[in-house]
Motif scaffolding. Structure first.
Motif, PDB file in Angstrom:
ATOM      1  N   VAL A 152       0.837  -1.199   0.000  1.00 38.82           N
ATOM      2  CA  VAL A 152       0.000   0.000   0.000  1.00 38.82           C
ATOM      3  C   VAL A 152       0.870   1.246   0.000  1.00 38.82           C
ATOM      4  O   VAL A 152       0.646   2.187  -0.763  1.00 38.82           O
ATOM      5  CB  VAL A 152      -0.946   0.008   1.222  1.00 38.82           C
ATOM      6  N   LYS A 153       1.886   1.257   0.846  1.00 36.50           N
ATOM      7  CA  LYS A 153       2.794   2.407   0.920  1.00 36.50           C
ATOM      8  C   LYS A 153       4.036   2.016   1.707  1.00 36.50           C
ATOM      9  O   LYS A 153       4.095   0.945   2.326  1.00 36.50           O
ATOM     10  CB  LYS A 153       2.109   3.599   1.587  1.00 36.50           C
ATOM     11  N   THR A 154       5.017   2.879   1.675  1.00 35.19           N
ATOM     12  CA  THR A 154       6.196   2.752   2.528  1.00 35.19           C
ATOM     13  C   THR A 154       6.224   3.933   3.493  1.00 35.19           C
ATOM     14  O   THR A 154       5.533   4.937   3.280  1.00 35.19           O
ATOM     15  CB  THR A 154       7.496   2.735   1.706  1.00 35.19           C
ATOM     16  N   PHE A 155       7.003   3.823   4.543  1.00 39.42           N
ATOM     17  CA  PHE A 155       7.154   4.932   5.484  1.00 39.42           C
ATOM     18  C   PHE A 155       8.595   4.976   5.988  1.00 39.42           C
ATOM     19  O   PHE A 155       9.264   3.945   6.072  1.00 39.42           O
ATOM     20  CB  PHE A 155       6.181   4.806   6.662  1.00 39.42           C
ATOM     21  N   PRO A 156       9.094   6.179   6.335  1.00 39.90           N
ATOM     22  CA  PRO A 156      10.479   6.314   6.784  1.00 39.90           C
ATOM     23  C   PRO A 156      10.610   6.175   8.294  1.00 39.90           C
ATOM     24  O   PRO A 156       9.659   6.418   9.042  1.00 39.90           O
ATOM     25  CB  PRO A 156      10.830   7.737   6.350  1.00 39.90           C
ATOM     26  N   TYR A 157      11.806   5.770   8.739  1.00 37.42           N
ATOM     27  CA  TYR A 157      12.142   5.858  10.156  1.00 37.42           C
ATOM     28  C   TYR A 157      12.690   7.267  10.407  1.00 37.42           C
ATOM     29  O   TYR A 157      13.114   7.959   9.483  1.00 37.42           O
ATOM     30  CB  TYR A 157      13.228   4.849  10.553  1.00 37.42           C
ATOM     31  N   THR A 158      12.711   7.672  11.654  1.00 40.33           N
ATOM     32  CA  THR A 158      13.298   8.979  11.992  1.00 40.33           C
ATOM     33  C   THR A 158      14.343   8.812  13.087  1.00 40.33           C
ATOM     34  O   THR A 158      15.518   8.616  12.803  1.00 40.33           O
ATOM     35  CB  THR A 158      12.204   9.988  12.377  1.00 40.33           C
ATOM     36  N   ASN A 159      13.933   8.853  14.336  1.00 37.18           N
ATOM     37  CA  ASN A 159      14.909   8.718  15.435  1.00 37.18           C
ATOM     38  C   ASN A 159      15.456   7.305  15.552  1.00 37.18           C
ATOM     39  O   ASN A 159      16.612   7.112  15.925  1.00 37.18           O
ATOM     40  CB  ASN A 159      14.273   9.148  16.763  1.00 37.18           C
ATOM     41  N   SER A 160      14.643   6.313  15.271  1.00 34.46           N
ATOM     42  CA  SER A 160      15.127   4.931  15.278  1.00 34.46           C
ATOM     43  C   SER A 160      15.826   4.661  13.950  1.00 34.46           C
ATOM     44  O   SER A 160      15.263   4.908  12.892  1.00 34.46           O
ATOM     45  CB  SER A 160      13.968   3.950  15.480  1.00 34.46           C
ATOM     46  N   LYS A 161      17.039   4.178  14.014  1.00 37.76           N
ATOM     47  CA  LYS A 161      17.864   4.053  12.807  1.00 37.76           C
ATOM     48  C   LYS A 161      17.800   2.674  12.170  1.00 37.76           C
ATOM     49  O   LYS A 161      18.266   2.499  11.047  1.00 37.76           O
ATOM     50  CB  LYS A 161      19.315   4.407  13.136  1.00 37.76           C
ATOM     51  N   GLU A 162      17.262   1.707  12.885  1.00 38.30           N
ATOM     52  CA  GLU A 162      17.126   0.365  12.328  1.00 38.30           C
ATOM     53  C   GLU A 162      15.748  -0.187  12.676  1.00 38.30           C
ATOM     54  O   GLU A 162      15.097   0.290  13.608  1.00 38.30           O
ATOM     55  CB  GLU A 162      18.207  -0.573  12.866  1.00 38.30           C
ATOM     56  N   GLY A 163      15.333  -1.220  11.940  1.00 35.15           N
ATOM     57  CA  GLY A 163      14.099  -1.919  12.261  1.00 35.15           C
ATOM     58  C   GLY A 163      14.411  -3.308  12.776  1.00 35.15           C
ATOM     59  O   GLY A 163      15.141  -4.066  12.134  1.00 35.15           O
ATOM     60  N   TRP A 164      13.889  -3.657  13.947  1.00 35.08           N
ATOM     61  CA  TRP A 164      14.083  -4.993  14.522  1.00 35.08           C
ATOM     62  C   TRP A 164      12.719  -5.634  14.786  1.00 35.08           C
ATOM     63  O   TRP A 164      12.286  -6.480  14.032  1.00 35.08           O
ATOM     64  CB  TRP A 164      14.919  -4.911  15.798  1.00 35.08           C
ATOM     65  N   GLY A 165      12.031  -5.226  15.840  1.00 34.97           N
ATOM     66  CA  GLY A 165      10.750  -5.833  16.192  1.00 34.97           C
ATOM     67  C   GLY A 165       9.610  -4.833  16.111  1.00 34.97           C
ATOM     68  O   GLY A 165       9.820  -3.621  16.181  1.00 34.97           O
TER      69      GLY A 165
END
Length: 345
Positions: free
Chosen positions: A210-223
């Motif tokens: 549907v879409k993508t979204f950016p991270y901001t303060n968190s620099k990685e995605g884990w859980g």
């Protein structure tokens, strides 16, 4: 958690200590260098006095006055007034026109959590090509996101719980994306990538993007998990981030502590009955976190639950059947998904 081991570089600080820096001749007698302070216990502040010949001494925590004395008796402060983490302590000793000082750090930590073991209630087949990063149960099905590790691919799957059969799968470009945690929000699935600073929102029915979204303060995605109002995200540190469920914008964060200090490497998440359950990367441990304070209130020791020479990867994957009160766990490339019961110790 990743294709390579998570390595913490730099200076490792012991959070269960108080370190005093000398300024002039003064230093702290209390707290001493081996003491951590559990929230709720009193904070004792006292200098190492070489003489009682002074006018007054003023004690500070985070540059705020917390007490003053005209004698050598310790000042006692209620630690309930302070959140977890490091706090600066200092003191100024006045003698006529002369002022001497001392400074240091203390660490406020939670009370020790409840300890749990486990009992295996049931076992289910798990696909040994699934490098599990996210896991959620809904209506007899498991939804699972996988990463690119050990010749596996980044994917999103719908899996039959009873048989372990993959009923639906969407594959991603594993040269570009390393899949991470996921959760269900209504008719959508929100899924993270590791280091792309980008997450996906997909239809739950057909897995279409549907879409993508950016991270901001968190620099990685884990859980990733969902508490019914907000998304909750981990990034491999001791922080948890709260995101708007509709826009995925980061709103706030908390730091997670146990009685020993920071709890780093928080990985896959599941929201269960008002608490956040989190895998700790490369440990057979699940911590139970208060989402309001960041305190670890429980700890499940899962050492020994899985022993298989061919599929011996990290514990990762927590799912909960709210209606049936069933707790499921698995790991990366494991051939088994376990239903477990927590046993208080």
């Amino acid at each position: 958690m990743k294709k390579t081991k998570y390595i913490l570089l730099g200076l490792v600080l012991s959070l269960g200590a108080c370190k005093t820096q000398k300024s002039g001749k003064l230093e702290f007698a209390k707290p001493d260098a081996s003491q951590s302070i559990q929230q709720g216990d009193p904070i004792q502040l006292q200098l190492k006095f070489t003489s009682s010949d002074f006018d007054s001494v003023v004690y500070y925590i985070d540059n705020q006055v917390v007490g003053s004395k005209k004698d050598t008796v310790a000042v006692q402060v209620d630690s309930k007034n302070f959140t977890f983490g490091s706090r600066n302590i200092s003191a100024k000793l006045y003698q006529g026109a002369k002022v001497d000082s001392a400074s240091g750090l203390i660490y406020i930590v939670p009370q020790a959590p409840k300890e749990y073991g486990f009992e295996v209630v049931n076992k289910f087949l798990h696909d040994t090509t699934a490098y599990t990063q996210g896991l959620q149960y809904e209506n007899g099905m498991l939804y699972e996101s996988t990463g690119s590790g050990n010749n596996t691919i980044t994917s999103l799957r719908r899996v039959d719980l009873k048989t372990g059969k993959v009923l639906q799968k969407k594959e991603f470009d594993s040269q570009k994306y390393f899949g991470e945690g996921m959760t269900i929000v209504g008719d959508k699935i929100v899924m993270l990538t590791w280091q792309n600073m980008e997450g996906f929102v997909l239809n739950k029915s057909d897995f279409e993007l549907v879409k993508t979204f950016p991270y901001t303060n968190s620099k990685e995605g884990w859980g990733l998990t969902y508490d019914g109002k907000r998304l909750i995200k981990s990034d491999g540190s001791n922080k948890l981030y709260f995101l708007d469920a509709n826009t995925q914008a980061e709103l706030s964060s908390i730091e997670v502590y146990d009685e020993n200090g920071k709890v780093d490497a928080l990985n896959e998440l599941e929201y269960i009955d008002g608490k956040i359950y989190a895998n700790v990367y490369e440990k057979d441990i699940i911590v139970i976190i208060n989402p309001e304070t960041g305190a670890v209130e429980g700890r499940i020791n899962l050492v020994g639950i899985y022993q298989h020479a061919q599929y011996d990867n990290e514990l990762n994957g927590i799912a909960y059947d709210q209606a049936g009160k069933r707790l499921f766990i698995t790991g990366k490339l494991w051939n088994t998904l376990f239903e477990i019961k927590m046993i208080a110790r």
